[in-house]
Design a protein around this motif. Structure first.
Motif, PDB file in Angstrom:
ATOM      1  N   LEU A  55       0.924  -1.454   0.046  1.00  0.00           N
ATOM      2  CA  LEU A  55      -0.207   0.123   0.164  1.00  0.00           C
ATOM      3  C   LEU A  55       1.058   1.236  -0.152  1.00  0.00           C
ATOM      4  CD1 LEU A  55      -3.022   1.060   0.688  1.00  0.00           C
ATOM      5  CD2 LEU A  55      -1.810   0.869   3.066  1.00  0.00           C
ATOM      6  N   ILE A  56       0.428   2.014  -0.734  1.00  0.00           N
ATOM      7  CA  ILE A  56       1.090   3.372  -0.799  1.00  0.00           C
ATOM      8  C   ILE A  56       0.292   4.712  -0.343  1.00  0.00           C
ATOM      9  CG2 ILE A  56       2.145   5.703  -1.978  1.00  0.00           C
ATOM     10  CD1 ILE A  56       2.842   3.474  -3.954  1.00  0.00           C
ATOM     11  N   ASP A  57       0.138   5.347   1.349  1.00  0.00           N
ATOM     12  CA  ASP A  57      -0.047   6.062   2.422  1.00  0.00           C
ATOM     13  C   ASP A  57      -1.304   5.148   2.867  1.00  0.00           C
ATOM     14  OD1 ASP A  57       1.816   8.318   1.619  1.00  0.00           O
ATOM     15  OD2 ASP A  57       0.707   8.998   0.561  1.00  0.00           O
ATOM     16  N   THR A  58      -1.739   6.108   4.079  1.00  0.00           N
ATOM     17  CA  THR A  58      -3.236   5.361   4.923  1.00  0.00           C
ATOM     18  C   THR A  58      -3.872   6.662   4.399  1.00  0.00           C
ATOM     19  OG1 THR A  58      -1.775   5.196   7.145  1.00  0.00           O
ATOM     20  CG2 THR A  58      -1.876   3.523   6.102  1.00  0.00           C
ATOM     21  N   THR A  59      -4.559   6.920   3.726  1.00  0.00           N
ATOM     22  CA  THR A  59      -5.580   7.635   3.562  1.00  0.00           C
ATOM     23  C   THR A  59      -6.586   7.441   5.354  1.00  0.00           C
ATOM     24  OG1 THR A  59      -7.350   7.650   2.309  1.00  0.00           O
ATOM     25  CG2 THR A  59      -5.563   8.150   2.040  1.00  0.00           C
ATOM     26  N   PRO A  60      -7.945   8.523   5.474  1.00  0.00           N
ATOM     27  CA  PRO A  60      -8.206   8.749   6.118  1.00  0.00           C
ATOM     28  C   PRO A  60      -9.869   7.522   5.598  1.00  0.00           C
ATOM     29  CG  PRO A  60      -7.842  11.343   5.411  1.00  0.00           C
ATOM     30  CD  PRO A  60      -7.225  10.040   5.020  1.00  0.00           C
ATOM     31  N   ASP A  61      -9.991   7.219   4.450  1.00  0.00           N
ATOM     32  CA  ASP A  61     -10.356   6.767   3.531  1.00  0.00           C
ATOM     33  C   ASP A  61     -10.015   5.049   3.341  1.00  0.00           C
ATOM     34  OD1 ASP A  61     -12.364   9.170   2.841  1.00  0.00           O
ATOM     35  OD2 ASP A  61     -11.470   9.115   1.659  1.00  0.00           O
ATOM     36  N   LEU A  78       3.911   1.950   2.123  1.00  0.00           N
ATOM     37  CA  LEU A  78       5.168   3.111   2.048  1.00  0.00           C
ATOM     38  C   LEU A  78       4.178   4.465   2.230  1.00  0.00           C
ATOM     39  CD1 LEU A  78       6.276   1.513  -1.415  1.00  0.00           C
ATOM     40  CD2 LEU A  78       7.481   1.341   1.389  1.00  0.00           C
ATOM     41  N   TYR A  79       5.454   5.292   2.603  1.00  0.00           N
ATOM     42  CA  TYR A  79       4.628   6.550   3.063  1.00  0.00           C
ATOM     43  C   TYR A  79       5.005   7.437   2.195  1.00  0.00           C
ATOM     44  CZ  TYR A  79       1.345   5.015   6.709  1.00  0.00           C
ATOM     45  OH  TYR A  79       0.162   4.387   7.271  1.00  0.00           O
ATOM     46  N   THR A  80       4.142   8.583   1.293  1.00  0.00           N
ATOM     47  CA  THR A  80       4.800   9.660   1.287  1.00  0.00           C
ATOM     48  C   THR A  80       5.340  10.673   1.423  1.00  0.00           C
ATOM     49  OG1 THR A  80       2.854  10.637  -0.137  1.00  0.00           O
ATOM     50  CG2 THR A  80       3.460   9.246  -1.389  1.00  0.00           C
ATOM     51  N   HIS A  81       4.133  11.025   2.382  1.00  0.00           N
ATOM     52  CA  HIS A  81       4.772  11.720   3.621  1.00  0.00           C
ATOM     53  C   HIS A  81       3.980  11.725   4.498  1.00  0.00           C
ATOM     54  CE1 HIS A  81       2.055  13.325   1.219  1.00  0.00           C
ATOM     55  NE2 HIS A  81       1.638  14.860   1.284  1.00  0.00           N
ATOM     56  N   THR A  82       3.599  12.994   5.683  1.00  0.00           N
ATOM     57  CA  THR A  82       2.811  12.810   7.195  1.00  0.00           C
ATOM     58  C   THR A  82       1.408  13.961   7.366  1.00  0.00           C
ATOM     59  OG1 THR A  82       4.370  13.914   8.353  1.00  0.00           O
ATOM     60  CG2 THR A  82       4.659  11.710   7.956  1.00  0.00           C
ATOM     61  N   HIS A  83       1.740  13.788   5.652  1.00  0.00           N
ATOM     62  CA  HIS A  83      -0.052  15.293   5.662  1.00  0.00           C
ATOM     63  C   HIS A  83      -0.931  14.415   5.797  1.00  0.00           C
ATOM     64  CE1 HIS A  83       2.261  18.758   2.759  1.00  0.00           C
ATOM     65  NE2 HIS A  83       2.224  18.899   4.472  1.00  0.00           N
TER      66      HIS A  83
END
Ligand code: ZN
Ligand code: ZN
Length: 262
Positions: A55-61, A78-83
């Motif tokens: 997975l790339i990023d764990t969004t609020p959705d 994998l995280y792109t950034h922490t926004h």
């Protein structure tokens, strides 16, 4: 080796529809105008022929995305950034981490972003907290290419406003989700791609995001076989925007699946 990229979310940080908005796109009945927050999943088979899902990023959705795509297994994030629009779904990894083998599910981020995640989600990462039902995850700093279960994920630096963040190249595909600028050293690593994902928030300039026009210039420069725009806001109606784009360039939409070589 054959791999599949699934677009979990193609929307900008507020999502589309945007709360409180009654514009034509937010009220559209076209399911492709319903955009959850930006994330993709890459699926492939490892050298032992086991299915793997990164997975790339764990969004609020993330919860809604995982239910929609019937995700039953995840092997790494994998995280792109922490926004916020890229991390706030971390707690919904829980049911998937309980089945993860061996040990905890690895989360990869830059050393600085690992520190941010550790302090933002202290209840997950500090051993002094003994809450029940925590996500079983562990942070791994990205210090070069990440070799994951037979596939290689190369971090690529892009500029998001004034902050350098990460995109990733994996085989013949690359995913750059939030960028106002793509530095030359990254452009050089984007040649010979089958699939390139780029940020294209809207037409109007934005201090931290790319526009349709700017991202079309990147497509012209690096010439992927196919390009897809993501992190889209409610300024872009799917059908009309897609029709205006050159051949080989399309807007991404939630649930889109693409095959490529990893
Ligand atoms: Zn974002
Ligand atoms: Zn709207």
């Amino acid at each position: 080796m054959q791999a599949t990229l699934t677009v979990l979310g193609s929307g900008t940080s507020m999502g589309v529809p945007t709360i409180g908005c009654d514009c034509a796109v937010c009220c559209s009945l076209d399911p492709r105008d319903r955009r959850t927050r930006p994330s993709v999943m890459i699926s492939y088979r490892d050298p032992h022929d086991n299915a793997r899902h990164v997975l790339i990023d764990t969004t609020p959705d993330f919860r809604e995305q995982a239910l929609r795509e019937k995700i039953i297994q995840l092997d790494a994030v994998l995280y792109t950034h922490t926004h916020a629009d890229h991390i706030l779904g971390i707690d919904d990894l829980r049911p998937l981490t309980y089945h993860h083998k061996p040990g905890k599910m690895p989360l990869y981020a830059t050393p600085r972003n690992c520190e941010f995640l550790r302090s933002m989600f202290r209840y997950i990462f500090e051993p002094t907290y003994k809450f029940g039902g925590l996500p079983q995850v562990e942070l791994h700093p990205i210090e070069g290419a990440v070799e994951l279960l037979g596939a290689r994920f190369e971090p690529l630096t892009v500029i998001h406003g004034e902050t350098p963040i990460l995109g990733f190249r994996f085989g013949s595909a690359a995913y750059l989700t939030d960028h106002s600028e793509v530095p030359n050293e990254t452009l050089e690593k984007l040649h010979n791609l089958d699939i390139l994902f780029l940020d294209a928030l809207r037409y109007k300039p934005h201090p931290t995001h790319s526009t349709v026009e700017r991202s079309l210039k990147i497509v012209e420069a690096v010439k992927p076989k196919r390009a897809f725009f993501t992190h889209i806001c409610h300024d872009l109606p799917h059908e009309a925007t897609d029709a205006s784009l050159p051949p080989g360039v399309r807007l991404a939409f939630d649930g889109m699946k693409l095959e490529f070589e990893i």
